[in-house]
Design an enzyme around this catalytic site. Structure first.
Site, PDB file in Angstrom:
ATOM      1  N   GLU A   1       1.406  -1.125  -0.163  1.00 48.18           N
ATOM      2  CA  GLU A   1      -0.473  -0.314  -0.189  1.00 48.18           C
ATOM      3  C   GLU A   1       0.843   1.412  -0.169  1.00 48.18           C
ATOM      4  OE1 GLU A   1      -2.613   2.728   2.950  1.00 48.18           O
ATOM      5  OE2 GLU A   1      -2.971   0.302   3.418  1.00 48.18           O
TER       6      GLU A   1
ATOM      7  N   ARG B   1       0.383  10.796   0.581  1.00 50.36           N
ATOM      8  CA  ARG B   1       1.376  11.551   1.212  1.00 50.36           C
ATOM      9  C   ARG B   1       2.114  12.311   1.476  1.00 50.36           C
ATOM     10  NH1 ARG B   1       0.737   7.766   7.169  1.00 50.36           N
ATOM     11  NH2 ARG B   1      -1.032   7.026   6.690  1.00 50.36           N
TER      12      ARG B   1
ATOM     13  N   LYS C   1     -11.292  -1.679   5.907  1.00 49.40           N
ATOM     14  CA  LYS C   1     -10.641  -1.438   7.372  1.00 49.40           C
ATOM     15  C   LYS C   1     -10.613  -0.883   8.197  1.00 49.40           C
ATOM     16  CE  LYS C   1      -6.424   2.438   7.140  1.00 49.40           C
ATOM     17  NZ  LYS C   1      -5.677   3.214   6.253  1.00 49.40           N
TER      18      LYS C   1
END
Length: 220
Positions: free
Chosen positions: A53, A57, A141
């Site tokens: 993943e 960011r 998640k």
């Protein structure tokens, strides 16, 4: 293909494999230099962690996803911190094969559903889980895992909501991961301990591979 089945890109990826079942741990990667993407992905795959993943960011995220997808065929590269329909479009265009969000809205959920790739929308409350089940989503998640109640919370959810499965992420370590993986409603965990920032900065890919192998061994 269900919402959680990974589209195959290499012989190692089954079209029926769920993101939650690819490996016990999904590395959560923050990259500041796209030049590190390919060697990092190769180290993680070599250690036994094919699902990666890459979080949105940093400005290098999309280029990193694109490079991994193009040059590391045994990696199943996904995008994390997906929080808008534009993120969905851009990351899938870059080659992301799964999507992970810290939370969800109806607009984001519809975009993820329409993307054609599996997705894990983020939840931290029982009501959010029920709302996703109502919309046909069973794999999620759980974030931020430790702050939101950790293993005790997930264990409590398993009795009334056994159809929901989770990838807990947030504050999980090599030491705490086994307690999550022992829960019946947890398929895998997300973590960043196998990609420490100092190892990435030093380009110590052997160390990353060793840490990845330790994490992959949690499957046993």
């Amino acid at each position: 293909m269900t919402s959680s089945a990974v589209p195959p890109a290499s012989p190692s990826a089954s079209p029926d494999a769920s993101v939650l079942d690819l490996a016990p741990v999904v590395p959560v990667v923050v990259l500041h230099d796209a030049a590190d993407a390919v060697p990092l992905a190769r180290a993680l795959v070599a250690g036994g962690l094919p699902a990666i993943e890459v979080t949105l960011r940093t400005p290098a995220a999309l280029a990193s996803i694109r490079a991994m997808a193009a040059e590391v065929p045994d990696a199943v590269v996904g995008a994390g911190t997906v929080i808008s329909p534009e993120h969905v479009r851009d990351t899938v265009d870059a080659g992301a094969r799964f999507l992970v969000s810290p939370g969800w809205t109806d607009a984001l959920l519809e975009a993820m559903k329409a993307s054609g790739v599996p997705f894990l929308p983020g939840v931290s409350t029982t009501s959010e889980v029920v709302a996703l089940l109502e919309r046909g989503v069973r794999e999620m998640k759980f974030f931020p895992a430790e702050a939101a109640g950790g293993t005790a919370y997930l264990k409590a959810l398993s009795a009334p909501l056994p159809q929901a499965r989770f990838c807990p992420t947030g504050g999980i370590s090599l030491a705490s991961a086994p307690s999550y993986l022992a829960l019946p409603n947890v398929g895998c965990v997300g973590g960043s301990w196998m990609v420490p920032s100092d190892a990435v900065a030093a380009k110590d890919w052997d160390r990353v591979a060793r840490l990845a192998a330790e994490a992959a061994a949690l499957a046993g």
